[in-house]
Write an enzyme that holds these catalytic residues in place. Structure first.
Site, PDB file in Angstrom:
ATOM      1  N   CYS A  90       0.838  -1.197   0.000  1.00  0.00           N
ATOM      2  CA  CYS A  90       0.000   0.000   0.000  1.00  0.00           C
ATOM      3  C   CYS A  90       0.876   1.251   0.000  1.00  0.00           C
ATOM      4  O   CYS A  90       1.716   1.426   0.892  1.00  0.00           O
ATOM      5  CB  CYS A  90      -0.923  -0.006   1.211  1.00  0.00           C
ATOM      6  SG  CYS A  90      -1.986   1.443   1.303  1.00  0.00           S
ATOM      7  N   HIS A 136       3.368  -6.095  -7.424  1.00  0.00           N
ATOM      8  CA  HIS A 136       3.001  -5.014  -8.345  1.00  0.00           C
ATOM      9  C   HIS A 136       4.285  -4.431  -8.922  1.00  0.00           C
ATOM     10  O   HIS A 136       5.209  -4.125  -8.183  1.00  0.00           O
ATOM     11  CB  HIS A 136       2.207  -3.937  -7.622  1.00  0.00           C
ATOM     12  CG  HIS A 136       1.772  -2.809  -8.506  1.00  0.00           C
ATOM     13  ND1 HIS A 136       0.764  -2.956  -9.438  1.00  0.00           N
ATOM     14  CD2 HIS A 136       2.201  -1.535  -8.615  1.00  0.00           C
ATOM     15  CE1 HIS A 136       0.592  -1.809 -10.075  1.00  0.00           C
ATOM     16  NE2 HIS A 136       1.456  -0.933  -9.593  1.00  0.00           N
ATOM     17  N   ASN A 161       1.289  -8.311 -11.233  1.00  0.00           N
ATOM     18  CA  ASN A 161       0.211  -7.330 -11.315  1.00  0.00           C
ATOM     19  C   ASN A 161       0.753  -6.036 -11.914  1.00  0.00           C
ATOM     20  O   ASN A 161       1.857  -5.620 -11.612  1.00  0.00           O
ATOM     21  CB  ASN A 161      -0.371  -7.072  -9.915  1.00  0.00           C
ATOM     22  CG  ASN A 161      -1.270  -5.862  -9.874  1.00  0.00           C
ATOM     23  OD1 ASN A 161      -0.965  -4.882  -9.193  1.00  0.00           O
ATOM     24  ND2 ASN A 161      -2.368  -5.887 -10.600  1.00  0.00           N
ATOM     25  N   ASP A 194      -0.800  -3.024 -15.208  1.00  0.00           N
ATOM     26  CA  ASP A 194      -1.003  -2.621 -16.615  1.00  0.00           C
ATOM     27  C   ASP A 194      -1.701  -3.674 -17.470  1.00  0.00           C
ATOM     28  O   ASP A 194      -1.542  -3.667 -18.690  1.00  0.00           O
ATOM     29  CB  ASP A 194       0.332  -2.247 -17.264  1.00  0.00           C
ATOM     30  CG  ASP A 194       0.960  -1.020 -16.646  1.00  0.00           C
ATOM     31  OD1 ASP A 194       0.296  -0.376 -15.825  1.00  0.00           O
ATOM     32  OD2 ASP A 194       2.118  -0.715 -16.973  1.00  0.00           O
ATOM     33  N   ALA A 208      -6.565  -5.346 -10.932  1.00  0.00           N
ATOM     34  CA  ALA A 208      -7.148  -4.363 -10.024  1.00  0.00           C
ATOM     35  C   ALA A 208      -7.790  -3.246 -10.850  1.00  0.00           C
ATOM     36  O   ALA A 208      -8.975  -3.277 -11.132  1.00  0.00           O
ATOM     37  CB  ALA A 208      -6.081  -3.818  -9.078  1.00  0.00           C
TER      38      ALA A 208
END
Length: 604
Positions: free
Chosen positions: A350, A419, A451, A453, A474
């Site tokens: 996050c 990510h 994760n 694009d 996402a």
């Protein structure tokens, strides 16, 4: 010349005969609006809901930092109106549910007890068909339902469909509800965490993390379970297995199908109604929204609502955020004993400042000692796999994930999701899939999901060429939730505006089921629908593209759709999103206002 530069800097290529100007685009949309919307003064409607300004190419080196800051992050000063404030006088729940007993609070109750008085002030019904009544045979919101005419008698009594009520009797569509007795114990700090306390004692004595973890695995069953703790319910059916007698080590825990040979699609975003939409289009695994462990341990109903699981979610996990071993371990033990999940995920990716500055989220990636204690502690009290979500690193050009992944393998992590951007990048620039590929090789045999694009099946195919075990969606799922179907069927879906409107209608029905069909539930559903429309407007239909597929960081120019609804869905103007919501949920209240939570910072 300036417009040509803007097209080169990340504007999507659309067939020339669909392109238009901003003025003609809004003039066309205004011609199709209801008369009451067109009669309102332009000054009042334009002021609070202006669409985001087009990004300009920086011409000088020093640039205006204030403009840059203004275009990123959240709208923190946006107006916030609680859904219950849209109704002046509310009916007492004891009257709504038609209880035999009188209201517990008697004359001191702040709600109305006269149904006739309430009906005189109630807003007009939105339709003559109630989704809850047609689906379950009974609407629990009675006369307060905004579709009450479908299931109320002339005497204002709630009607039932006996056959449907018998069909749904004893069947719960939503699990992981917060028990009132548990909430009381959490608020009074009477809940005990023997497994967590046993682990934390070994850490406080200064033992090595791996030694304390081994002791906790072997001795927790004898010393931790006191007379106040309940034995976990047996979830297996059939002959007794070793797992029923001996507690498994983290490396032996079941992988719940996430290590399948074919890469799977994970939906890691959104509320429960949105996840139901994703499941309908083929998502294999769903994960709840990020929940703060401190709020869960305090018994906050709003935080526990993030853990709810629908019956259609066959593989479901919860996502936790925290920065200290004690709270994270206690929360893991609490959830292990009280809710039904297939895995628990630590969100150490996050990027939000509020979370990072406390040492949570991405901050854990630089606090490896605390990170290790958190992972080992949670693993010691969980019966399900523990997964971790990370980014490439904190700083933009300083990747550290490759150093952290070998350590996480030793700690006992069951799966890693990565990510492909750093915290400083947020969602600008492209995700680094080459680095994800490198990290997936370092993570083996622990599965690693990639994760970033992914907005088309071609993007997913390129991701599959790397060493990842699966992909997580996402933003791509928010922009086009039918992306799961495209990936499964290896095709581009030129979906029509009517089909997209049907998806929104399903979402609103799921929202009314989840949040309620009274005024409060309708307006809460509308607010989440509008937040979703702030992402959906970025989608460009396949039939309009000059070059397929659309890239996730390409900003759509102004264009005319193939029909009015397609053009309306392409608008980035808040008033047009509200118009779409009114076609599904009726007119907005008089004091209604909305500003999207997030600003678009991905088009660079």
């Amino acid at each position: 010349m300036e417009s040509a530069v803007e097209l080169e800097k990340g504007t999507a290529a659309i067939k020339e005969h669909f392109l238009t100007t901003k003025e003609k685009f809004h003039e066309f949309l205004a011609s199709g609006r209801p008369r009451q919307s067109r009669d309102e003064p332009d000054a009042d409607s334009e002021e609070p809901s202006e669409e985001p300004e087009q990004k300009r190419v920086r011409l000088d080196s020093d640039g205006d930092k204030r403009d840059k800051k203004k275009m990123r992050g959240q709208n923190k000063s946006r107006p916030h109106v609680k859904p219950q404030s849209y109704e002046d006088r509310r009916l007492c729940p004891s009257i709504v549910q038609e209880r035999d007993s009188k209201c517990f609070y008697g004359d001191k109750c702040r709600f109305l007890h006269d149904v006739s008085e309430y009906m005189s002030t109630k807003a007009v019904d939105l339709g003559d068909q109630c989704y809850l009544f047609n689906t379950f045979g009974r609407c629990q919101y009675g006369v307060t339902c905004r579709f009450a005419k479908a299931h109320t008698s002339p005497e204002l009594k709630n009607l039932k469909k006996e056959d449907l009520c018998r069909h749904w009797a004893g069947r719960n569509t939503v699990r992981n509800l917060l028990d009132k007795e548990l909430q009381r114990r959490l608020r009074k700090k009477q809940e005990r965490f023997p497994g967590a306390e046993a682990y934390l004692k070994t850490v406080s004595r200064g033992k090595k993390a791996d030694e304390s973890h081994a002791e906790n695995q072997s001795g927790a069953g004898d010393t931790a379970n006191g007379p106040e703790t309940k034995d976990p319910p047996v979830k297996t059916v059939g002959p007794i297995t070793d797992a029923d007698i001996i507690k498994l080590r983290p490396c032996e825990k079941k992988q719940n199908g996430v290590c399948a040979a074919d890469p799977v699609c994970v939906a890691q975003c959104g509320n429960l109604p949105f996840r139901r939409v994703c499941k309908r289009f083929g998502a294999d695994i769903t994960c709840g929204e990020m929940a703060m462990v401190t709020n869960l341990l305090q018994g906050q109903s709003s935080e526990w609502a993030l853990l709810k699981r629908h019956a259609s979610e066959d593989l479901f996990g919860v996502q936790l955020e925290g920065c200290f071993p004690d709270t994270m371990t206690r929360c893991a033990e609490l959830l292990n004993q009280n809710i039904d999940v297939d895995f628990v995920d630590i969100n150490s990716g996050c990027p939000i400042d509020l979370v990072y500055k406390k040492g949570g989220g991405c901050g854990l990636m630089t606090r490896t000692s605390k990170f290790e204690q958190i992972v080992r502690g949670m693993n010691s009290v969980l019966d399900v796999p523990l997964t971790v979500k990370i980014r490439t690193g904190v700083q933009q050009n300083c990747n550290i994930a490759h150093k952290l992944i070998p350590e996480m393998k030793k700690w006992g992590v069951s799966l890693i999701t990565m990510h492909g951007r750093s915290r400083e990048q947020r969602y600008t620039k492209s995700a680094d899939w080459e680095y994800i590929d490198t990290c997936s090789k370092l993570a083996a045999p622990v599965p690693l999901f990639g994760n970033g694009d992914i907005l088309s099946y071609e993007d997913a195919m390129k991701a599959r060429e790397t060493g990842v075990s699966g992909i997580m969606l996402a933003r791509g799922a928010l922009i086009k939730p039918w992306l799961f179907t495209e990936i499964k069927e290896n095709r581009h879906w030129d979906i029509s505006s009517g089909e997209r409107l049907d998806i929104l209608r399903d979402f609103t029905n799921y929202g009314l089921e989840h949040w309620g069909s009274d005024t409060q539930g309708v307006e809460k559903t509308r607010s989440f629908l509008l937040e979703w429309l702030s992402f959906l407007c970025r989608y460009i239909p396949v039939g309009l593209l000059e070059r397929v597929p659309q890239k996730i960081n390409e900003r759509p120019p102004f264009y005319m759709g193939r029909d009015y609804m397609e053009s309306l869905m392409a608008s980035q103007h808040v008033d047009d999103w509200i118009q779409i919501s009114e076609t599904l949920l009726g007119p907005v209240p008089k004091n209604f206002s909305f500003l999207p939570k997030h600003k678009a910072n991905a088009y660079k």
